[in-house]
Write a protein that holds these residues in place. Structure first.
Motif, PDB file in Angstrom:
ATOM      1  N   VAL A 160       0.959  -1.195  -0.125  1.00  0.00           N
ATOM      2  CA  VAL A 160      -0.027   0.078  -0.069  1.00  0.00           C
ATOM      3  C   VAL A 160       0.794   1.179   0.087  1.00  0.00           C
ATOM      4  O   VAL A 160       1.728   1.601   1.024  1.00  0.00           O
ATOM      5  CB  VAL A 160      -0.919   0.050   1.242  1.00  0.00           C
ATOM      6  N   TYR A 161       1.051   1.963  -1.158  1.00  0.00           N
ATOM      7  CA  TYR A 161       1.836   3.140  -1.470  1.00  0.00           C
ATOM      8  C   TYR A 161       1.001   4.424  -1.225  1.00  0.00           C
ATOM      9  O   TYR A 161       0.503   4.873  -2.237  1.00  0.00           O
ATOM     10  CB  TYR A 161       2.410   2.883  -2.576  1.00  0.00           C
ATOM     11  N   ASP A 162       1.141   4.867  -0.116  1.00  0.00           N
ATOM     12  CA  ASP A 162       0.286   6.263   0.021  1.00  0.00           C
ATOM     13  C   ASP A 162       1.322   7.427  -0.330  1.00  0.00           C
ATOM     14  O   ASP A 162       2.279   7.853   0.454  1.00  0.00           O
ATOM     15  CB  ASP A 162       0.104   6.415   1.576  1.00  0.00           C
ATOM     16  N   THR A 163       0.929   7.966  -1.609  1.00  0.00           N
ATOM     17  CA  THR A 163       2.000   9.026  -2.109  1.00  0.00           C
ATOM     18  C   THR A 163       2.131  10.238  -1.021  1.00  0.00           C
ATOM     19  O   THR A 163       3.042  11.115  -1.435  1.00  0.00           O
ATOM     20  CB  THR A 163       1.399   9.211  -3.439  1.00  0.00           C
ATOM     21  N   GLU A 164       1.031  10.328  -0.401  1.00  0.00           N
ATOM     22  CA  GLU A 164       0.969  11.586   0.651  1.00  0.00           C
ATOM     23  C   GLU A 164       2.201  11.784   1.644  1.00  0.00           C
ATOM     24  O   GLU A 164       2.672  12.740   1.802  1.00  0.00           O
ATOM     25  CB  GLU A 164      -0.379  11.621   1.318  1.00  0.00           C
ATOM     26  N   THR A 165       2.799  10.310   1.764  1.00  0.00           N
ATOM     27  CA  THR A 165       3.781  10.157   2.806  1.00  0.00           C
ATOM     28  C   THR A 165       4.968  10.552   2.184  1.00  0.00           C
ATOM     29  O   THR A 165       6.180  10.691   2.652  1.00  0.00           O
ATOM     30  CB  THR A 165       3.915   8.855   3.229  1.00  0.00           C
ATOM     31  N   LEU A 166       5.100  10.724   0.658  1.00  0.00           N
ATOM     32  CA  LEU A 166       6.543  11.128  -0.132  1.00  0.00           C
ATOM     33  C   LEU A 166       6.572  12.465   0.001  1.00  0.00           C
ATOM     34  O   LEU A 166       7.788  13.027  -0.215  1.00  0.00           O
ATOM     35  CB  LEU A 166       6.201  10.830  -1.556  1.00  0.00           C
ATOM     36  N   GLN A 167       5.564  13.341   0.587  1.00  0.00           N
ATOM     37  CA  GLN A 167       5.909  14.811   0.326  1.00  0.00           C
ATOM     38  C   GLN A 167       6.613  15.328   1.464  1.00  0.00           C
ATOM     39  O   GLN A 167       7.243  16.437   1.401  1.00  0.00           O
ATOM     40  CB  GLN A 167       4.591  15.401   0.671  1.00  0.00           C
ATOM     41  N   SER A 168       7.000  14.428   2.838  1.00  0.00           N
ATOM     42  CA  SER A 168       7.860  14.799   3.648  1.00  0.00           C
ATOM     43  C   SER A 168       9.331  14.523   3.527  1.00  0.00           C
ATOM     44  O   SER A 168      10.188  14.696   4.515  1.00  0.00           O
ATOM     45  CB  SER A 168       7.497  14.409   4.872  1.00  0.00           C
ATOM     46  N   LEU A 169       9.662  13.793   2.044  1.00  0.00           N
ATOM     47  CA  LEU A 169      10.936  13.294   2.173  1.00  0.00           C
ATOM     48  C   LEU A 169      11.953  14.315   1.820  1.00  0.00           C
ATOM     49  O   LEU A 169      11.625  15.380   0.933  1.00  0.00           O
ATOM     50  CB  LEU A 169      11.094  12.427   0.828  1.00  0.00           C
ATOM     51  N   PRO A 170      13.040  14.345   2.420  1.00  0.00           N
ATOM     52  CA  PRO A 170      14.290  15.376   2.194  1.00  0.00           C
ATOM     53  C   PRO A 170      14.806  15.033   0.775  1.00  0.00           C
ATOM     54  O   PRO A 170      14.598  13.941   0.111  1.00  0.00           O
ATOM     55  CB  PRO A 170      15.304  15.037   3.331  1.00  0.00           C
ATOM     56  N   ALA A 171      15.709  16.043   0.429  1.00  0.00           N
ATOM     57  CA  ALA A 171      16.365  15.915  -0.932  1.00  0.00           C
ATOM     58  C   ALA A 171      17.105  14.764  -1.026  1.00  0.00           C
ATOM     59  O   ALA A 171      17.060  14.198  -2.345  1.00  0.00           O
ATOM     60  CB  ALA A 171      17.018  17.118  -1.336  1.00  0.00           C
ATOM     61  N   ALA A 172      17.659  14.207  -0.223  1.00  0.00           N
ATOM     62  CA  ALA A 172      18.786  12.996  -0.491  1.00  0.00           C
ATOM     63  C   ALA A 172      17.826  11.637  -0.571  1.00  0.00           C
ATOM     64  O   ALA A 172      18.195  11.008  -1.333  1.00  0.00           O
ATOM     65  CB  ALA A 172      19.578  12.866   0.820  1.00  0.00           C
ATOM     66  N   GLU A 173      16.464  11.650   0.185  1.00  0.00           N
ATOM     67  CA  GLU A 173      15.990  10.609  -0.184  1.00  0.00           C
ATOM     68  C   GLU A 173      15.217  10.662  -1.595  1.00  0.00           C
ATOM     69  O   GLU A 173      14.866   9.433  -2.217  1.00  0.00           O
ATOM     70  CB  GLU A 173      14.667  10.396   1.027  1.00  0.00           C
ATOM     71  N   ILE A 174      14.830  11.895  -2.078  1.00  0.00           N
ATOM     72  CA  ILE A 174      14.285  11.870  -3.464  1.00  0.00           C
ATOM     73  C   ILE A 174      15.369  11.500  -4.479  1.00  0.00           C
ATOM     74  O   ILE A 174      14.866  10.566  -5.420  1.00  0.00           O
ATOM     75  CB  ILE A 174      13.816  13.385  -3.846  1.00  0.00           C
ATOM     76  N   ARG A 175      16.752  11.786  -4.238  1.00  0.00           N
ATOM     77  CA  ARG A 175      17.728  11.231  -5.007  1.00  0.00           C
ATOM     78  C   ARG A 175      17.811   9.709  -5.111  1.00  0.00           C
ATOM     79  O   ARG A 175      18.104   9.038  -6.076  1.00  0.00           O
ATOM     80  CB  ARG A 175      19.008  12.124  -4.882  1.00  0.00           C
ATOM     81  N   SER A 176      17.747   9.439  -3.774  1.00  0.00           N
ATOM     82  CA  SER A 176      17.804   7.932  -3.378  1.00  0.00           C
ATOM     83  C   SER A 176      17.028   7.260  -4.431  1.00  0.00           C
ATOM     84  O   SER A 176      17.055   6.372  -5.130  1.00  0.00           O
ATOM     85  CB  SER A 176      18.004   7.518  -2.255  1.00  0.00           C
ATOM     86  N   GLY A 177      15.696   7.653  -4.301  1.00  0.00           N
ATOM     87  CA  GLY A 177      14.632   7.003  -5.198  1.00  0.00           C
ATOM     88  C   GLY A 177      14.744   6.970  -6.410  1.00  0.00           C
ATOM     89  O   GLY A 177      14.725   5.976  -7.281  1.00  0.00           O
ATOM     90  N   TYR A 178      15.202   8.049  -6.981  1.00  0.00           N
ATOM     91  CA  TYR A 178      15.366   8.108  -8.519  1.00  0.00           C
ATOM     92  C   TYR A 178      16.647   7.411  -9.030  1.00  0.00           C
ATOM     93  O   TYR A 178      16.616   7.018 -10.040  1.00  0.00           O
ATOM     94  CB  TYR A 178      15.441   9.639  -9.121  1.00  0.00           C
ATOM     95  N   GLY A 179      17.327   7.016  -7.941  1.00  0.00           N
ATOM     96  CA  GLY A 179      18.619   6.182  -8.589  1.00  0.00           C
ATOM     97  C   GLY A 179      17.924   4.804  -9.152  1.00  0.00           C
ATOM     98  O   GLY A 179      18.564   4.196 -10.011  1.00  0.00           O
ATOM     99  N   GLU A 180      16.808   4.244  -8.469  1.00  0.00           N
ATOM    100  CA  GLU A 180      16.299   3.181  -8.888  1.00  0.00           C
ATOM    101  C   GLU A 180      15.247   3.427  -9.796  1.00  0.00           C
ATOM    102  O   GLU A 180      15.246   2.634 -10.761  1.00  0.00           O
ATOM    103  CB  GLU A 180      15.515   2.492  -7.653  1.00  0.00           C
ATOM    104  N   VAL A 181      14.539   4.599  -9.999  1.00  0.00           N
ATOM    105  CA  VAL A 181      13.720   4.802 -10.985  1.00  0.00           C
ATOM    106  C   VAL A 181      14.476   4.946 -12.410  1.00  0.00           C
ATOM    107  O   VAL A 181      14.144   4.273 -13.329  1.00  0.00           O
ATOM    108  CB  VAL A 181      12.930   6.002 -10.776  1.00  0.00           C
ATOM    109  N   ILE A 182      15.717   5.715 -12.281  1.00  0.00           N
ATOM    110  CA  ILE A 182      16.544   5.663 -13.607  1.00  0.00           C
ATOM    111  C   ILE A 182      17.282   4.163 -13.996  1.00  0.00           C
ATOM    112  O   ILE A 182      17.000   4.069 -15.364  1.00  0.00           O
ATOM    113  CB  ILE A 182      17.622   6.663 -13.601  1.00  0.00           C
TER     114      ILE A 182
END
Length: 362
Positions: A160-182
């Motif tokens: 269960v992936y609540d995208t509302e919880t992603l709004q609190s992510l710091p920049a390092a965690e956004i970079r981290s996530g997009y490492g796997e996306v790319i």
């Protein structure tokens, strides 16, 4: 809300993506549980734990909070959570919920897979990175010698992936996530990769994010449904991970995020692909994308090539002490090749020198 069903050898399970889903859990979890243990970390718990506890009002709910960071994927925390399961007298009709990022999902899933030889667990990812780790059934903890050396294959009952919880992510965690996306784009689709390569992560919208998460999960789902236990094509999902895991262990777990390490590891895999396969890959523009989005290239400045190669040989993808590397013939066309120690050390020395020159220019 978006829904994708994953077909595994043990059971099918749904991945649900949408806003505010944590408040709708009561309608989403199909089975009744008398006891629920929610495992979270010290950051996420303060934000979302009470919301999730409220969703299980018909059950006896307990919680366990571990320190935030990769360091909690340890034997110590694993043992502590088993103690908690026993203390709460969880049985085979109980549920364990992993509320957090990839570390929480891996740790919680491994506890669920081994307690009473396996009880149900629900993945509730709160990071972009976890779009990868929450799907496919790999659960594990780390050992000082290497990442994910102790683990198993064990699928959740639901993600269960609540995208509302992603709004609190710091920049390092956004970079981290997009490492796997790319990574998923490089494995599957040149046009999607080209689109991502123009993306400034600070400008990602909620709609962009949901599109990218679903696209990445679809890539992973297609691979793991074909090869659940990593005997063949699932190895492709390790693109960038051989160097990444070595960096994480060498620098100390938590010094660099997993996805940031993967993003750096992908750049190295591209260079190795050029050496071994004579591939023509967009490595310079990829390195520019890393720089524009503040990936920590500087962490490579003091790296010791021989020590990193030693770390790579402890990686779980090593077979008969030979390092098996995921490479790209071209974007969308991965292969696995053996790379010997001498080659790897030479390639790594050249790569680190190249990255250091780039850093010096900036």
């Amino acid at each position: 809300m978006r829904n994708l069903t994953i077909h595994s050898s043990t059971h099918d399970y749904d991945v649900l993506i949408g806003s505010s889903l944590r408040h709708q859990l009561k309608d989403m979890v199909k089975k009744e549980y008398s006891k629920v243990l929610i495992v979270s970390d010290s950051v996420v718990a303060d934000l979302y734990l009470e919301d999730v506890k409220a969703a299980f009002s018909n059950a006896k709910v307990s919680d366990a909070i571990v320190p935030a960071g990769e360091g909690s994927k340890s034997l110590e925390q694993y043992g502590r959570l088993l103690d908690k399961c026993i203390q709460e007298q969880l049985d085979r009709q109980s549920l364990i919920v992993g509320l957090g990022g990839g570390m929480i999902g891996d740790l919680t899933g491994f506890v669920a897979s081994t307690y009473l030889r396996g009880i149900d667990f629900l993945q509730m990812p709160t990071s972009i990175l976890a779009h990868d780790s929450s799907v496919g059934g790999k659960v594990a903890i780390n050992h000082p010698q290497g990442k994910n050396l102790i683990g198993s294959f064990y699928n959740p009952i639901q993600v269960v992936y609540d995208t509302e919880t992603l709004q609190s992510l710091p920049a390092a965690e956004i970079r981290s996530g997009y490492g796997e996306v790319i990574k998923h784009a490089l494995l599957s689709d040149a046009s999607w990769y080209d689109e991502l390569k123009t993306q400034l992560l600070k400008n990602v919208t909620t709609e962009d994010l949901e599109d990218h998460l679903m696209a990445g999960i679809k890539v992973k789902a297609g691979i793991v449904e074909e090869d659940e236990k990593e005997h063949g094509v699932r190895k492709y999902l390790n693109l960038g991970h051989t160097l990444a895991h070595a960096l994480e262990a060498e620098l100390g777990y938590g010094a660099i995020t997993h996805g940031e390490a993967v993003a750096l590891g992908i750049a190295f895999a591209m260079r190795v692909s050029e050496h071994k396969l004579k591939s023509d890959l967009p490595i310079l523009s990829y390195l520019e994308w890393l720089q524009l989005n503040d990936y920590p290239l500087h962490t490579l400045k003091s790296a010791n090539p021989k020590q990193l190669v030693h770390r790579m040989k402890w990686d779980k993808k090593t077979v008969r002490e030979e390092i098996h590397f995921v490479l790209l013939k071209e974007v969308g066309s991965p292969v696995v090749e053996r790379v010997n120690d001498e080659e790897l050390t030479e390639y790594l020395e050249k790569f680190l020198e190249e990255v250091n020159h780039i850093e010096q220019r900036n």
